[in-house]
Design a protein around this motif. Structure first.
Motif, PDB file in Angstrom:
ATOM      1  N   HIS A 105      44.133  24.535  56.323  1.00 45.14           N
ATOM      2  CA  HIS A 105      44.706  23.322  55.730  1.00 45.14           C
ATOM      3  C   HIS A 105      44.178  23.072  54.322  1.00 45.14           C
ATOM      4  N   LYS A 106      42.883  23.217  54.126  1.00 47.94           N
ATOM      5  CA  LYS A 106      42.292  22.967  52.805  1.00 47.94           C
ATOM      6  C   LYS A 106      42.786  23.990  51.782  1.00 47.94           C
ATOM      7  N   SER A 107      42.930  25.243  52.187  1.00 45.99           N
ATOM      8  CA  SER A 107      43.457  26.256  51.268  1.00 45.99           C
ATOM      9  C   SER A 107      44.887  25.920  50.867  1.00 45.99           C
ATOM     10  N   ALA A 108      45.677  25.475  51.828  1.00 42.72           N
ATOM     11  CA  ALA A 108      47.062  25.102  51.526  1.00 42.72           C
ATOM     12  C   ALA A 108      47.101  23.933  50.542  1.00 42.72           C
ATOM     13  N   GLU A 109      46.224  22.951  50.731  1.00 42.81           N
ATOM     14  CA  GLU A 109      46.147  21.817  49.804  1.00 42.81           C
ATOM     15  C   GLU A 109      45.627  22.272  48.444  1.00 42.81           C
ATOM     16  N   PHE A 110      44.698  23.207  48.447  1.00 42.41           N
ATOM     17  CA  PHE A 110      44.174  23.785  47.214  1.00 42.41           C
ATOM     18  C   PHE A 110      45.322  24.416  46.415  1.00 42.41           C
ATOM     19  N   PHE A 111      46.165  25.217  47.094  1.00 42.24           N
ATOM     20  CA  PHE A 111      47.321  25.830  46.433  1.00 42.24           C
ATOM     21  C   PHE A 111      48.272  24.773  45.890  1.00 42.24           C
ATOM     22  N   GLU A 112      48.455  23.717  46.642  1.00 40.61           N
ATOM     23  CA  GLU A 112      49.346  22.640  46.196  1.00 40.61           C
ATOM     24  C   GLU A 112      48.845  22.035  44.886  1.00 40.61           C
ATOM     25  N   GLN A 113      47.532  21.871  44.774  1.00 34.86           N
ATOM     26  CA  GLN A 113      46.956  21.335  43.539  1.00 34.86           C
ATOM     27  C   GLN A 113      47.126  22.317  42.375  1.00 34.86           C
ATOM     28  N   LEU A 114      47.105  23.614  42.678  1.00 33.18           N
ATOM     29  CA  LEU A 114      47.238  24.622  41.631  1.00 33.18           C
ATOM     30  C   LEU A 114      48.675  24.817  41.161  1.00 33.18           C
ATOM     31  N   ARG A 115      49.610  24.313  41.941  1.00 30.29           N
ATOM     32  CA  ARG A 115      51.038  24.546  41.679  1.00 30.29           C
ATOM     33  C   ARG A 115      51.433  24.290  40.224  1.00 30.29           C
ATOM     34  N   ASN A 116      50.906  23.258  39.613  1.00 32.86           N
ATOM     35  CA  ASN A 116      51.287  22.916  38.241  1.00 32.86           C
ATOM     36  C   ASN A 116      50.168  23.188  37.245  1.00 32.86           C
ATOM     37  N   SER A 117      49.417  24.244  37.482  1.00 31.28           N
ATOM     38  CA  SER A 117      48.301  24.562  36.597  1.00 31.28           C
ATOM     39  C   SER A 117      48.375  26.021  36.156  1.00 31.28           C
ATOM     40  N   THR A 118      47.554  26.372  35.194  1.00 33.54           N
ATOM     41  CA  THR A 118      47.498  27.758  34.728  1.00 33.54           C
ATOM     42  C   THR A 118      46.876  28.677  35.777  1.00 33.54           C
ATOM     43  N   TYR A 119      46.117  28.134  36.698  1.00 32.18           N
ATOM     44  CA  TYR A 119      45.494  28.952  37.742  1.00 32.18           C
ATOM     45  C   TYR A 119      46.538  29.576  38.656  1.00 32.18           C
ATOM     46  N   LYS A 120      47.630  28.875  38.864  1.00 30.49           N
ATOM     47  CA  LYS A 120      48.705  29.398  39.706  1.00 30.49           C
ATOM     48  C   LYS A 120      49.226  30.710  39.119  1.00 30.49           C
ATOM     49  N   ASP A 121      49.454  30.725  37.811  1.00 29.65           N
ATOM     50  CA  ASP A 121      49.976  31.933  37.168  1.00 29.65           C
ATOM     51  C   ASP A 121      49.018  33.101  37.314  1.00 29.65           C
ATOM     52  N   LYS A 122      47.724  32.843  37.171  1.00 30.24           N
ATOM     53  CA  LYS A 122      46.731  33.913  37.290  1.00 30.24           C
ATOM     54  C   LYS A 122      46.671  34.444  38.723  1.00 30.24           C
ATOM     55  N   MET A 123      46.775  33.556  39.695  1.00 31.16           N
ATOM     56  CA  MET A 123      46.779  33.970  41.095  1.00 31.16           C
ATOM     57  C   MET A 123      48.023  34.813  41.373  1.00 31.16           C
ATOM     58  N   LEU A 124      49.177  34.350  40.898  1.00 30.14           N
ATOM     59  CA  LEU A 124      50.422  35.058  41.169  1.00 30.14           C
ATOM     60  C   LEU A 124      50.461  36.435  40.508  1.00 30.14           C
ATOM     61  N   GLU A 125      49.841  36.574  39.353  1.00 31.68           N
ATOM     62  CA  GLU A 125      49.778  37.882  38.698  1.00 31.68           C
ATOM     63  C   GLU A 125      49.107  38.905  39.602  1.00 31.68           C
ATOM     64  N   THR A 126      48.102  38.482  40.333  1.00 29.93           N
ATOM     65  CA  THR A 126      47.329  39.386  41.178  1.00 29.93           C
ATOM     66  C   THR A 126      48.056  39.728  42.474  1.00 29.93           C
ATOM     67  N   ILE A 127      48.678  38.752  43.089  1.00 24.68           N
ATOM     68  CA  ILE A 127      49.259  38.975  44.413  1.00 24.68           C
ATOM     69  C   ILE A 127      50.746  39.263  44.386  1.00 24.68           C
ATOM     70  N   ASN A 128      51.388  39.029  43.276  1.00 22.17           N
ATOM     71  CA  ASN A 128      52.838  39.070  43.220  1.00 22.17           C
ATOM     72  C   ASN A 128      53.437  40.427  43.536  1.00 22.17           C
ATOM     73  N   ASP A 129      52.850  41.517  43.084  1.00 28.92           N
ATOM     74  CA  ASP A 129      53.465  42.828  43.261  1.00 28.92           C
ATOM     75  C   ASP A 129      53.665  43.177  44.731  1.00 28.92           C
ATOM     76  N   GLU A 130      52.603  43.120  45.505  1.00 27.35           N
ATOM     77  CA  GLU A 130      52.699  43.450  46.934  1.00 27.35           C
ATOM     78  C   GLU A 130      53.654  42.503  47.645  1.00 27.35           C
ATOM     79  N   PHE A 131      53.502  41.237  47.380  1.00 22.48           N
ATOM     80  CA  PHE A 131      54.314  40.237  48.053  1.00 22.48           C
ATOM     81  C   PHE A 131      55.782  40.367  47.654  1.00 22.48           C
TER      82      PHE A 131
END
Length: 196
Positions: free
Chosen positions: A99-125
């Motif tokens: 639950h906390k990780s999901a809320e953490f992601f929700e907070q990142l949704r509108n931040s630059t951290y989201k883009d950095k996370m997606l760069e790393t995981i996006n290819d496989e996913f």
């Protein structure tokens, strides 16, 4: 040379996730984090260059964790119904168990951290999800549609149920508890909306 204390790193990560999930990014600070994790601010700087490095590292680690959980037992060659159901089960399990990780992601949704996370995981996913959808289109199970339409119909209802569960109530303040039965009923409606 100082050795990496995994217990301290874990305490820092868990406290950071909890703080961002509960209070948002704007209220996140190293001194508050150090106090919550039971370490000194200097200890945090042993493991992370700065606040941005810490949040970027955690967002990438959590993103990889979420991707692996989401893809567990999933094969892009599955039938659309079977593959989408595996996705729902995996996403629900991850969101409810983390639950906390999901809320953490929700907070990142509108931040630059989201883009950095997606760069790393996006290819496989993206590869797995893209192949899954393309296979379903080729088999004539679903129509081609914009990604945003697909995601909104395929997954937004699931995340609404999870949000209702986490808040303990649904529309109009009615009590709500997530269950496999309600998830399956919702899934069946989604399937009708997406399949030919």
């Amino acid at each position: 040379m100082r050795y990496r204390d995994e217990n301290k790193v874990l305490a820092i990560r868990e406290a950071a996730i909890d703080m961002v999930a509960s209070d948002g990014l704007e209220n996140f600070g190293i001194n508050r984090l150090a106090k919550a994790a039971g370490v000194s601010p200097a200890t945090i700087y042993i493991y992370y260059k700065d606040k941005e490095d810490l949040l970027t590292s955690i967002s990438i680690e959590e993103g990889v964790k979420m991707t692996r959980a989401t893809l567990k037992g999933f094969d892009p060659n599955m039938s659309f119904k079977e593959g989408l159901w595996v996705q729902w089960q995996n996403r629900a399990a991850f969101s409810l168990d983390n639950h906390k990780s999901a809320e953490f992601f929700e907070q990142l949704r509108n931040s630059t951290y989201k883009d950095k996370m997606l760069e790393t995981i996006n290819d496989e996913f993206r590869k797995n999800m893209g192949n899954f959808v393309e296979n379903a289109i080729e088999r004539g199970e679903i129509e081609r549609m914009p990604l945003e339409v697909y995601w909104s119909v395929a997954f937004a209802p699931l995340y609404s149920l999870i949000r209702f569960h986490n808040e303990g109530k649904s529309l109009g303040g009615r009590k709500f508890k997530f269950s496999e039965k309600i998830m399956k009923e919702t899934f069946d409606c989604v399937l009708k909306g997406l399949t030919k």
